[in-house]
Design a protein around this motif. Structure first.
Motif, PDB file in Angstrom:
ATOM      1  N   LYS A  59      -9.275  -8.313  -0.284  1.00  0.00           N
ATOM      2  CA  LYS A  59      -9.236  -8.083  -1.580  1.00  0.00           C
ATOM      3  C   LYS A  59      -8.894  -6.831  -1.924  1.00  0.00           C
ATOM      4  N   ARG A  60      -9.769  -5.780  -1.605  1.00  0.00           N
ATOM      5  CA  ARG A  60      -9.299  -4.200  -1.713  1.00  0.00           C
ATOM      6  C   ARG A  60      -7.923  -3.783  -1.456  1.00  0.00           C
ATOM      7  N   LEU A  61      -7.411  -4.283  -0.194  1.00  0.00           N
ATOM      8  CA  LEU A  61      -6.033  -4.339   0.299  1.00  0.00           C
ATOM      9  C   LEU A  61      -5.060  -4.842  -0.894  1.00  0.00           C
ATOM     10  N   ALA A  62      -5.311  -5.826  -1.194  1.00  0.00           N
ATOM     11  CA  ALA A  62      -4.469  -6.719  -2.067  1.00  0.00           C
ATOM     12  C   ALA A  62      -4.193  -5.823  -3.317  1.00  0.00           C
ATOM     13  N   GLU A  63      -5.405  -5.441  -3.895  1.00  0.00           N
ATOM     14  CA  GLU A  63      -5.437  -4.873  -5.076  1.00  0.00           C
ATOM     15  C   GLU A  63      -4.960  -3.491  -5.051  1.00  0.00           C
ATOM     16  N   ALA A  64      -4.776  -2.715  -3.881  1.00  0.00           N
ATOM     17  CA  ALA A  64      -4.230  -1.522  -3.724  1.00  0.00           C
ATOM     18  C   ALA A  64      -2.717  -1.710  -3.717  1.00  0.00           C
ATOM     19  N   LEU A  65      -2.253  -2.670  -2.979  1.00  0.00           N
ATOM     20  CA  LEU A  65      -0.887  -3.131  -2.659  1.00  0.00           C
ATOM     21  C   LEU A  65      -0.273  -3.529  -3.800  1.00  0.00           C
ATOM     22  N   ALA A  66      -0.913  -4.210  -4.799  1.00  0.00           N
ATOM     23  CA  ALA A  66      -0.416  -4.808  -6.079  1.00  0.00           C
ATOM     24  C   ALA A  66       0.029  -3.656  -7.048  1.00  0.00           C
ATOM     25  N   THR A  67      -0.754  -2.531  -6.798  1.00  0.00           N
ATOM     26  CA  THR A  67      -0.491  -1.284  -7.639  1.00  0.00           C
ATOM     27  C   THR A  67       0.495  -0.635  -7.279  1.00  0.00           C
ATOM     28  N   GLN A  68       0.705  -0.641  -5.604  1.00  0.00           N
ATOM     29  CA  GLN A  68       1.620   0.198  -5.200  1.00  0.00           C
ATOM     30  C   GLN A  68       2.210  -0.710  -3.981  1.00  0.00           C
ATOM     31  N   PRO A  69       3.193  -1.446  -4.184  1.00  0.00           N
ATOM     32  CA  PRO A  69       3.772  -2.435  -3.324  1.00  0.00           C
ATOM     33  C   PRO A  69       4.812  -1.804  -2.418  1.00  0.00           C
ATOM     34  N   ALA A  70       5.239  -0.588  -2.826  1.00  0.00           N
ATOM     35  CA  ALA A  70       5.983   0.210  -1.793  1.00  0.00           C
ATOM     36  C   ALA A  70       5.245   0.755  -0.615  1.00  0.00           C
ATOM     37  N   SER A  71       3.938   0.931  -0.687  1.00  0.00           N
ATOM     38  CA  SER A  71       3.038   1.364   0.380  1.00  0.00           C
ATOM     39  C   SER A  71       3.645   0.976   1.625  1.00  0.00           C
ATOM     40  N   ALA A  72       3.875   1.980   2.590  1.00  0.00           N
ATOM     41  CA  ALA A  72       4.273   1.762   3.860  1.00  0.00           C
ATOM     42  C   ALA A  72       3.241   1.816   4.807  1.00  0.00           C
ATOM     43  N   LEU A  73       1.859   1.718   4.427  1.00  0.00           N
ATOM     44  CA  LEU A  73       0.529   1.764   5.412  1.00  0.00           C
ATOM     45  C   LEU A  73       0.633   0.646   6.345  1.00  0.00           C
ATOM     46  N   THR A  74       0.222   0.979   7.584  1.00  0.00           N
ATOM     47  CA  THR A  74       0.359  -0.150   8.575  1.00  0.00           C
ATOM     48  C   THR A  74      -1.025  -0.718   8.522  1.00  0.00           C
TER      49      THR A  74
END
Length: 257
Positions: free
Chosen positions: A162-177
């Motif tokens: 959930k923490r990962l999903a919330e962060a990606l929803a805010t910054q969907p362009a994040s390229a973190l692996t």
């Protein structure tokens, strides 16, 4: 984000003795309904704005031109992105056979859009032998024939995911692996990969692409160009974005816009 407080089980559309009942309501930026359910199935549609609808199994981003079928008794929450002009339909149990037993995003034809608006203009207890009855019959036919679209993003239950999903929803362009996310989520990459497969049936890369395309659809609906939407969700190549979008939704980003 403000919350709309009402008892969904007491609204007239849940009580009226008709196969379907129309519901019209406008929501401001950032409003949400809170988690609730209805005794009747719903077709959630907005003529303006983007709805984000959370269900226990998935998040649905519903731009204009799309509608969400929500089965009876299904817990859900609607959040508005921008001003949302909702024009929804409630289906009595016998009429709900035109829909699904699970939530589904439907493509809304120009005809179905006009039928929904016409139903909203009818009295709640419309004449079953008159215009209202004809509208209801045609709406049922159009809903049954409407294409089902894969706009849902599988929900995540594990707190780390959930923490990962919330962060990606805010910054969907994040390229973190996934390895890089592991350090931020308090779990190994192997554990996160196992959890993704267990909870969604897909790997991290595919889940992230699903999220990115859903977010891109919302941006396109709000007027973003395909190139801007592609960049905002992490696609460096507009052609690659266009190919992925068409493969997922059956239409080009330009058509979605």
């Amino acid at each position: 984000m403000s919350r709309i407080c009402h008892n969904p089980r007491t609204i007239a559309q849940e009580q009226v003795d008709r196969p379907l009942a129309a519901f019209a309501r406008d929501y401001g930026e950032g409003e949400r309904t809170g988690w609730h359910d209805h005794g009747r199935a719903q077709l959630l549609y907005a003529i303006e704005g983007v709805m984000r609808v959370d269900t226990p199994g998935a998040l649905f981003v519903v731009p204009p031109g799309r509608a969400l079928w929500v089965p009876a008794e299904m817990s859900h929450e609607v959040r508005s992105q921008g001003r949302v002009a909702m024009r929804a339909l409630f289906f009595r149990a016998d009429a709900a056979r035109v829909g699904e037993a699970v939530p589904a995003v439907l493509g809304v034809s120009a005809l179905l859009r006009e039928l929904i608006l016409a139903a909203c203009a009818e009295p709640l207890e419309w004449d079953e032998a008159g215009r209202g009855g004809h509208l209801a019959a045609l709406i049922a036919e159009e809903v049954a024939r409407a294409p089902r679209l894969p706009f849902g993003v599988p929900a995540l239950r594990d707190a780390r995911l959930k923490r990962l999903a919330e962060a990606l929803a805010t910054q969907p362009a994040s390229a973190l692996t996934l390895d890089e996310w592991a350090g931020r989520c308090g779990a190994s990459a192997r554990t996160l990969a196992r959890l993704f497969h267990a909870e969604t049936g897909m790997g991290f890369a595919r889940w992230r692409q699903t999220l990115r395309l859903a977010e891109a659809a919302a941006l396109l609906a709000q007027g973003a160009t395909p190139a801007r939407a592609a960049a905002a969700v992490g696609y460096a190549s507009a052609p690659a974005f266009g190919a992925a979008f068409r493969a997922a939704f059956g239409i080009t980003p330009g058509e979605a816009r």
